[in-house]
Scaffold this active site. Structure first.
Site, mmCIF file in Angstrom:
data_model
loop_
_atom_site.group_PDB
_atom_site.id
_atom_site.type_symbol
_atom_site.label_atom_id
_atom_site.label_comp_id
_atom_site.label_asym_id
_atom_site.label_seq_id
_atom_site.Cartn_x
_atom_site.Cartn_y
_atom_site.Cartn_z
ATOM 1 N N LEU A 19 0.833 -1.205 0.000
ATOM 2 C CA LEU A 19 0.000 0.000 0.000
ATOM 3 C C LEU A 19 0.862 1.247 0.000
ATOM 4 O O LEU A 19 0.445 2.305 -0.450
ATOM 5 C CB LEU A 19 -0.885 0.024 1.249
ATOM 6 C CG LEU A 19 -1.957 -1.051 1.367
ATOM 7 C CD1 LEU A 19 -2.579 -1.020 2.746
ATOM 8 C CD2 LEU A 19 -3.021 -0.850 0.305
ATOM 9 N N GLY A 20 2.062 1.120 0.545
ATOM 10 C CA GLY A 20 2.917 2.284 0.581
ATOM 11 C C GLY A 20 4.203 1.975 1.309
ATOM 12 O O GLY A 20 4.366 0.904 1.881
ATOM 13 N N GLY A 72 9.525 5.867 5.970
ATOM 14 C CA GLY A 72 10.746 5.773 6.743
ATOM 15 C C GLY A 72 10.696 4.650 7.761
ATOM 16 O O GLY A 72 11.708 4.047 8.091
ATOM 17 N N PHE A 73 9.503 4.346 8.249
ATOM 18 C CA PHE A 73 9.383 3.335 9.290
ATOM 19 C C PHE A 73 9.246 1.926 8.734
ATOM 20 O O PHE A 73 9.377 0.955 9.455
ATOM 21 C CB PHE A 73 8.167 3.624 10.164
ATOM 22 C CG PHE A 73 8.311 4.870 10.979
ATOM 23 C CD1 PHE A 73 9.211 4.916 12.031
ATOM 24 C CD2 PHE A 73 7.550 5.988 10.705
ATOM 25 C CE1 PHE A 73 9.345 6.051 12.793
ATOM 26 C CE2 PHE A 73 7.685 7.131 11.465
ATOM 27 C CZ PHE A 73 8.584 7.173 12.511
ATOM 28 N N GLY A 74 8.924 1.826 7.472
ATOM 29 C CA GLY A 74 8.774 0.497 6.895
ATOM 30 C C GLY A 74 7.674 0.463 5.850
ATOM 31 O O GLY A 74 6.964 1.441 5.632
ATOM 32 N N VAL A 113 4.125 -0.901 4.060
ATOM 33 C CA VAL A 113 2.789 -1.288 4.499
ATOM 34 C C VAL A 113 2.135 -2.146 3.427
ATOM 35 O O VAL A 113 2.197 -1.829 2.234
ATOM 36 C CB VAL A 113 1.897 -0.048 4.727
ATOM 37 C CG1 VAL A 113 0.609 -0.463 5.405
ATOM 38 C CG2 VAL A 113 2.620 0.967 5.572
ATOM 39 N N LYS A 138 2.179 -3.454 8.698
ATOM 40 C CA LYS A 138 3.378 -2.626 8.552
ATOM 41 C C LYS A 138 4.597 -3.380 9.052
ATOM 42 O O LYS A 138 4.673 -3.755 10.216
ATOM 43 C CB LYS A 138 3.186 -1.330 9.332
ATOM 44 C CG LYS A 138 4.352 -0.395 9.208
ATOM 45 C CD LYS A 138 3.952 1.027 9.524
ATOM 46 C CE LYS A 138 4.772 1.984 8.696
ATOM 47 N NZ LYS A 138 4.097 3.223 8.418
ATOM 48 N N ASP A 198 5.583 13.328 12.664
ATOM 49 C CA ASP A 198 5.631 13.128 11.216
ATOM 50 C C ASP A 198 4.250 13.357 10.586
ATOM 51 O O ASP A 198 3.785 12.568 9.788
ATOM 52 C CB ASP A 198 6.142 11.714 10.913
ATOM 53 C CG ASP A 198 6.725 11.602 9.506
ATOM 54 O OD1 ASP A 198 6.960 12.662 8.878
ATOM 55 O OD2 ASP A 198 6.924 10.473 9.030
#
Ligand SMILES: *[C@@H]1O[C@H](CO)[C@@H](O)[C@H](O)[C@H]1NC(C)=O
Ligand SMILES: *[C@@H]1O[C@H](CO)[C@@H](O)[C@H](O)[C@H]1NC(C)=O
Ligand SMILES: *[C@@H]1O[C@H](CO)[C@@H](O)[C@H](O)[C@H]1NC(C)=O
Ligand SMILES: *[C@@H]1O[C@H](CO)[C@@H](O)[C@H](O)[C@H]1NC(C)=O
Ligand SMILES: *[C@@H]1O[C@H](CO)[C@@H](O)[C@H](O)[C@H]1NC(C)=O
Length: 647
Positions: free
Chosen positions: A334-335, A338-340, A342, A356, A453
């Protein structure tokens, strides 16, 4: 003597054949109990109808060809996915079930063209579709009952017996495979019987089934002492009647399911037969039961409204998440951030979730910290915050599971494929909802959570285009010194408050600043980081300040909005609030709860007017190079420090 006997035999035969005829004759039981249409329309009708028709034909084949009494289907191609669920009462024959389906489909299509969700509930079956997964839903606002109009003979005895019957069904049904039970119970002293059923959608959990039937049982109370009653909800159905509505051979013995668990009550009641003693005990049991269970269940209904009991996050099995996302397939992505990354995942029960996969370091103390932070975040419930459903740890992998938002993120509506599809009222609602979500994170939850963020891709929209903030609390999961923080920082510089960007000074006002930037993007339909030809080489924030000071602020408004659609005063107010939020000094920015008040107030308080523009020098250009090292983003920051001190 003989003729009389003959007559009697004939009468008995007639009675039986009439009775048999009545229950075995084809009857899909299409008395409409409840109907509801979503007031929201699908955004792309042709896409919506393709999906709707695909799910209906899938259901039809499961019901008609495979003779299923419960079926779910989904078709999620394009912007308007459809999820659908159909269930027949188990006592219906296969052909009656198929007939009930046909009636339900015709009726549900009668909602206004393009209605993106609807349900129809009949005595015999239940059909519902929505634009996102709902298969595990149990109880929702709108749950209710329909009562017959005739009062039963021997009202007190009838009521006591009916209450016991339904209470037993409520206890037993969740424990029965398939979540269905039908009983026929004689009413002592009257020669009548009570026919009753309870049923849950097969896609809910056992405890979900119990919750739903508990609500149903409470609702159906108001039908006594009438001869008929039905209670309906999103995940279950209950019905009782003095008249048979299913064949006698469809009943099942539920006593084994009453004994285990709630032992004492079931055993005592099972041991005593008939008469006044039974009624007295029923009343005592009911009283005790109501005292014990009514309050917590009420509380549980509050879940829908956002108030929930504290409980730990669910722990998902890695293999379940792996198969839900087809082994983290690119197709399901899905996208990424920076955090990982999804992924969209469909769990075994049909529930669609967002999965995620976090990018984490190898720090040893992470485990403990991870669990406590996940627990903290999963207890944050607000309608403008995306809900964290649970997590999964395996080796170095850390995975978070969130509720899935079919409409995806706000940036798609502002700058992406749906650009121009939001009207002013929708934009205003998104601004207000986002402010409320942030105010809750900052001030109302027992721990202050700074998002760090806030940007349009972190604001997701639900079916009704209400905003839900995603990824809050993630920063808490990561050690301060993680290198990707600087990467992320560089990536979304257009949103970052100067004191945080330059000095790393973090406060809730950093979120206020980012919120202000998002508001300007929502109003203008323009990216904060984008230099556009029509913008005289200025970034959005600079341009907004300039236009505001020259009282040309209406020129900022998205050109896709019709001037007749919005109130110029209101737009001005919103722009002023955005500029207040983006003032250079953190102390002069309002808190998010103040922002909520300002947004809702009719008259803008004069002294709250923004007075100190941030001079955003074009040297402070957002970097598109996301692999920026910490060193180079520092040098970038040095440039901007001088810009600020020039004020
Ligand atoms: C609507 O959906 C159809 C089929 O999915 C697609 O071909 C079309 O481009 C979509 N139209 C718009 C305006 O998005
Ligand atoms: C969907 O089915 C309805 C009713 O059968 C039909 O009128 C409509 O044309 C179909 N739409 C699509 C896109 O297949
Ligand atoms: C659909 O609605 C129209 C009027 O709104 C009504 O005449 C018609 O009978 C309805 N169809 C069904 C299947 O209920
Ligand atoms: C949905 O479409 C119907 C007509 O098909 C229209 O009457 C209704 O106002 C629309 N609803 C919304 C919320 O746009
Ligand atoms: C139940 O009884 C009906 C007649 O009342 C009969 O047609 C049907 O086959 C029976 N079903 C079972 C499972 O015995």
């Amino acid at each position: 003597m003989r003729p009389q006997l003959n007559l009697l035999v004939t009468l008995i035969t007639l009675f039986y054949s009439w009775n048999n005829f009545r229950v075995t004759q084809a009857d899909p039981q299409t008395r409409l109990i409840n109907k509801g249409c979503s007031q929201y329309n699908a955004t792309n009708l042709s896409n919506f109808y393709q999906n709707l028709n695909a799910t209906f034909s899938d259901l039809k084949s499961q019901v008609g060809n495979e003779n299923k009494h419960f079926a779910t289907a989904q078709s999620a191609k394009g912007a308007n996915p459809v999820y659908a669920l159909f269930q027949c009462r188990n006592y219906l024959s296969n052909s009656d079930c198929a007939a009930c389906f046909t009636v339900a489909v015709a009726q549900i299509r009668n909602c206004s063209a393009g209605s993106n969700g609807a349900r129809v509930i009949y005595d015999g079956c239940f059909l519902r579709y929505e634009s996102n997964g709902f298969f595990d839903q149990t109880t929702l606002p709108g749950n209710s009952m329909i009562c017959g109009t005739q009062t039963a003979n021997g009202a007190a005895a009838f009521t006591a017996a009916a209450q016991q019957v339904l209470m037993n069904l409520q206890t037993a049904t969740p424990k029965i495979t398939g979540f269905f039970a039908a009983t026929k119970t004689p009413v002592s002293g009257t020669g009548n019987a009570i026919y009753a059923i309870a049923q849950c959608a097969e896609s809910v959990t056992q405890s979900g089934c119990l919750d739903c039937l508990t609500v149903g049982f409470n609702n159906i109370q108001s039908c006594f002492p009438n001869t008929d009653g039905r209670a309906f909800d999103a995940g279950c159905f209950m019905r009782y009647s003095e008249t048979s509505f299913f064949a006698d051979n469809q009943t099942i013995d539920i006593t084994p399911f009453l004994k285990q668990g709630s032992s004492k009550k079931g055993a005592i009641i099972g041991g005593i037969v008939g008469g006044v003693a039974l009624i007295v005990i029923i009343l005592i049991a009911l009283f005790v039961w109501l005292r014990l269970y009514k309050k917590p269940k009420r509380h549980h209904r509050g879940d829908i409204l956002g108030a929930t009991e504290l409980k730990g996050p669910l722990t998902y099995r890695y293999n379940d998440l792996k198969s839900a996302t087809k082994n983290f397939n690119e197709e399901n992505k899905l996208g990424e951030g920076g955090f990982g990354d999804v992924y969209k995942g469909t769990l075994k029960n049909g529930k669609v979730v967002a999965v995620k996969k976090l990018i984490l370091g190898h720090s040893g103390k992470m485990d403990e910290q991870f669990e406590s932070e996940v627990k903290l975040i999963s207890n944050v419930h607000h309608r403008n915050l995306v809900r964290l459903l649970g997590c999964c740890s395996k080796g170095q992998e850390r995975i978070l599971v969130y509720e899935y938002m079919a409409n995806n993120s706000l940036d798609r509506f502002l700058f992406g494929e749906k650009k121009g599809s939001l009207n002013w009222i929708q934009r205003y609602d998104i601004i207000l909802g986002t402010a409320r979500g942030l105010a809750y994170l900052h001030e109302d939850f027992h721990v202050c959570i700074i998002h760090r963020d806030i940007k349009t891709n972190n604001i997701l929209l639900d079916d009704d285009l209400q905003p839900k903030i995603a990824d809050f609390g993630l920063a808490r999961l990561l050690p301060e010194d993680q290198s990707h923080l600087s990467t992320r920082f560089a990536g979304t510089l257009g949103y970052t408050a100067p004191e945080y960007a330059i000095h790393g000074q973090l406060s809730v006002k950093a979120d206020t600043y980012s919120f202000g930037v998002v508001v300007l993007e929502i109003v203008s339909g323009q990216k904060s980081s984008e230099l556009r030809d029509d913008a005289d080489g200025e970034f959005l924030l600079q341009k907004a300040w300039k236009l505001y000071e020259e009282e040309r602020h209406l020129e900022l408004v998205d050109k896709t909005l019709n001037t007749s659609d919005y109130d110029a005063q209101e737009v001005k107010k919103v722009i002023e609030i955005a500029l207040l939020c983006t003032q250079a000094t953190a102390a002069t920015r309002p808190t998010m709860s103040e922002v909520v008040v300002l947004l809702k107030s009719k008259n803008f308080v004069e002294h709250m007017k923004p007075t100190m523009p941030v001079f955003v020098n074009s040297n402070l250009r957002p970097r598109t190079d996301t692999s920026t090292s910490t060193a180079s983003s520092k040098s970038n920051a040095t440039v901007s420090t001088s810009v600020l001190s020039a004020r």
